[in-house]
Enzyme design. Sequence first.
Site, mmCIF file in Angstrom:
data_model
loop_
_atom_site.group_PDB
_atom_site.id
_atom_site.type_symbol
_atom_site.label_atom_id
_atom_site.label_comp_id
_atom_site.label_asym_id
_atom_site.label_seq_id
_atom_site.Cartn_x
_atom_site.Cartn_y
_atom_site.Cartn_z
ATOM 1 N N ARG A 1 0.827 -1.222 0.000
ATOM 2 C CA ARG A 1 0.000 0.000 0.000
ATOM 3 C C ARG A 1 0.856 1.264 0.000
ATOM 4 O O ARG A 1 0.440 2.300 -0.520
ATOM 5 C CB ARG A 1 -0.960 -0.004 1.209
ATOM 6 C CG ARG A 1 -1.687 1.325 1.375
ATOM 7 C CD ARG A 1 -2.906 1.262 2.272
ATOM 8 N NE ARG A 1 -2.685 0.582 3.528
ATOM 9 C CZ ARG A 1 -1.967 1.051 4.553
ATOM 10 N NH1 ARG A 1 -1.355 2.220 4.463
ATOM 11 N NH2 ARG A 1 -1.836 0.347 5.656
ATOM 12 N N TYR B 1 -17.728 12.860 -17.319
ATOM 13 C CA TYR B 1 -17.962 11.491 -16.906
ATOM 14 C C TYR B 1 -18.984 11.450 -15.772
ATOM 15 O O TYR B 1 -18.818 12.102 -14.744
ATOM 16 C CB TYR B 1 -16.633 10.856 -16.475
ATOM 17 C CG TYR B 1 -16.811 9.426 -16.068
ATOM 18 C CD1 TYR B 1 -17.100 8.459 -17.021
ATOM 19 C CD2 TYR B 1 -16.745 9.044 -14.745
ATOM 20 C CE1 TYR B 1 -17.306 7.151 -16.652
ATOM 21 C CE2 TYR B 1 -16.935 7.728 -14.363
ATOM 22 C CZ TYR B 1 -17.221 6.792 -15.330
ATOM 23 O OH TYR B 1 -17.436 5.491 -14.961
ATOM 24 N N ASP C 1 -9.025 15.389 -17.626
ATOM 25 C CA ASP C 1 -9.281 13.955 -17.824
ATOM 26 C C ASP C 1 -8.947 13.636 -19.277
ATOM 27 O O ASP C 1 -9.656 14.051 -20.190
ATOM 28 C CB ASP C 1 -10.759 13.671 -17.499
ATOM 29 C CG ASP C 1 -11.128 12.193 -17.643
ATOM 30 O OD1 ASP C 1 -10.391 11.458 -18.320
ATOM 31 O OD2 ASP C 1 -12.170 11.792 -17.085
ATOM 32 N N LYS D 1 -9.731 2.070 -19.749
ATOM 33 C CA LYS D 1 -10.200 2.307 -21.097
ATOM 34 C C LYS D 1 -9.082 2.063 -22.112
ATOM 35 O O LYS D 1 -8.571 0.972 -22.175
ATOM 36 C CB LYS D 1 -10.781 3.729 -21.174
ATOM 37 C CG LYS D 1 -11.750 4.054 -20.013
ATOM 38 C CD LYS D 1 -12.985 3.185 -20.003
ATOM 39 C CE LYS D 1 -13.823 3.311 -18.733
ATOM 40 N NZ LYS D 1 -14.223 4.662 -18.387
HETATM 41 C C1 LIG Z 1 -14.390 5.378 -17.250
HETATM 42 C C2 LIG Z 1 -14.070 6.802 -17.112
HETATM 43 C C3 LIG Z 1 -13.734 7.325 -15.861
HETATM 44 C C4 LIG Z 1 -13.742 6.497 -14.602
HETATM 45 O O1 LIG Z 1 -12.795 5.456 -14.658
HETATM 46 P P1 LIG Z 1 -12.954 4.030 -13.926
HETATM 47 O O2 LIG Z 1 -11.705 3.338 -14.279
HETATM 48 O O3 LIG Z 1 -14.190 3.381 -14.474
HETATM 49 O O4 LIG Z 1 -13.098 4.303 -12.473
HETATM 50 C C5 LIG Z 1 -13.411 8.682 -15.804
HETATM 51 N N1 LIG Z 1 -13.422 9.463 -16.896
HETATM 52 C C6 LIG Z 1 -13.757 8.976 -18.113
HETATM 53 C C7 LIG Z 1 -13.754 9.890 -19.290
HETATM 54 C C8 LIG Z 1 -14.090 7.643 -18.267
HETATM 55 O O5 LIG Z 1 -14.419 7.173 -19.463
#
Ligand SMILES: *Cc1c(COP(=O)(O)O)cnc(C)c1O
Length: 400
Positions: free
Chosen positions: A60, A113, A186, A211
């Site tokens: 951790r 998101y 993001d 993703k």
């Molecule tokens: C999926 C996603 C998130 C969140 O990510 P997780 O891995 O599902 O927690 C945040 N921003 C965007 C643009 C996403 O597609």
Amino acid sequence: MNNSETFTPWTQEYRPETRAAQGDGWRCPTTGMVPPPIGLGATFARDSEYRAPAGLAYLRDQGTPGYEQVEQVVAGLEGGSDALVFSSGMAAATAVFQVLPSGARVVVPETMYFGLTKWLREFGTQRGLEVVQAPMNDLDAVTAAVTAAPTALVWAESPANPTWTVTDIAAVGEIAHRAGALFGVDNTVPTPVHSQPFALGADLIMHSGTKYLNGHTDVVAGLLVKAPGSSEARDEIWERLRLHRRLTGPILGPMETYLLMRGIRTLFPRMRQISETARAVAEHFAEHPRIRRVAYPGLATDPGHAVAARQMTGGFSGMLSLHVDGEWQQSLRTANHCELFIRATSLGGVESLIEHRYTFEGPGSTSPKDMLRLSIGLESPADLVADLEQALEKAAKEDR
Ligand SMILES: *Cc1c(COP(=O)(O)O)cnc(C)c1O
């Protein structure tokens, strides 16, 4: 032995594509095995002087050697100075908001998101954050929101999920910095292949590694990346983020870390192919009798195209939305008749997904009801188009 001795650093500066393909050249230090081993240990033995030989003490606290590789590679791909891997994109994104002082004011997109919007409403406000939503494609509105009161953080996402609204990242960054706020982006959807937010002024980049970075729909992961060059505010929040991960434990397991790194190796060719196919699908349906509108920044007719074309490189990523003509149920029926597109949430994998966001998001959803979100994968563009064509046809017949 030092952690960094688990690989022989390159003496040349290589391009991002090369760094991704070879994972910055890491190997097993004892056997030379390509790729490096998976370290499953939760704890690490001390030497006779009670020193941690590789600077690692507990999973951790510092993660495993696999963390160092993936963090170094992703920081390199983004042109950043450091990175932190997290257990999910949401763990990474919410970490940023959790380390801000209580009472801090944040300006976030109206469209972003869904999970982050929900977290900010449910927990962000509860712990004293003042959350202001602004339409990020309207710079006057952003300026008004950011200058109305002292603001700690401005957050952006471009193209923004699920409408693919484009934000002028450099312009919003300038507004944020003029007001003394930090600027977080993001970068999940465009990935470092198509967008370089640090070159446009971001202080922090967040990724859902679930993703495109991993790209194979088999890992949930997240990352934060720190911009190059230091500023007091930037350095301070970064140290708090590291401490937050260490003390609250949203860490990624060693197996998932390995899979994430394996996925990143093919990021560049995947993104190029995916973006090319997405553009072909978007163009096919742009003037289609059963489609009211296609939302894809790569289309010259898209309202965000000019800005996207200026700030994105080599393509517009693989996400688009189709607004189906007729009563809104036509969109849901179309999804139900797809055979190749998988009806599933998430995005960024090798297999194409289709989603009726309004139904998925449930109460509180602001997604248009006629909208189908597509995540384009690596299948043949002709097969993907044919699948949507037959589904639209069947859905139209069902309507009669
Ligand atoms: C999926 C996603 C998130 C969140 O990510 P997780 O891995 O599902 O927690 C945040 N921003 C965007 C643009 C996403 O597609």
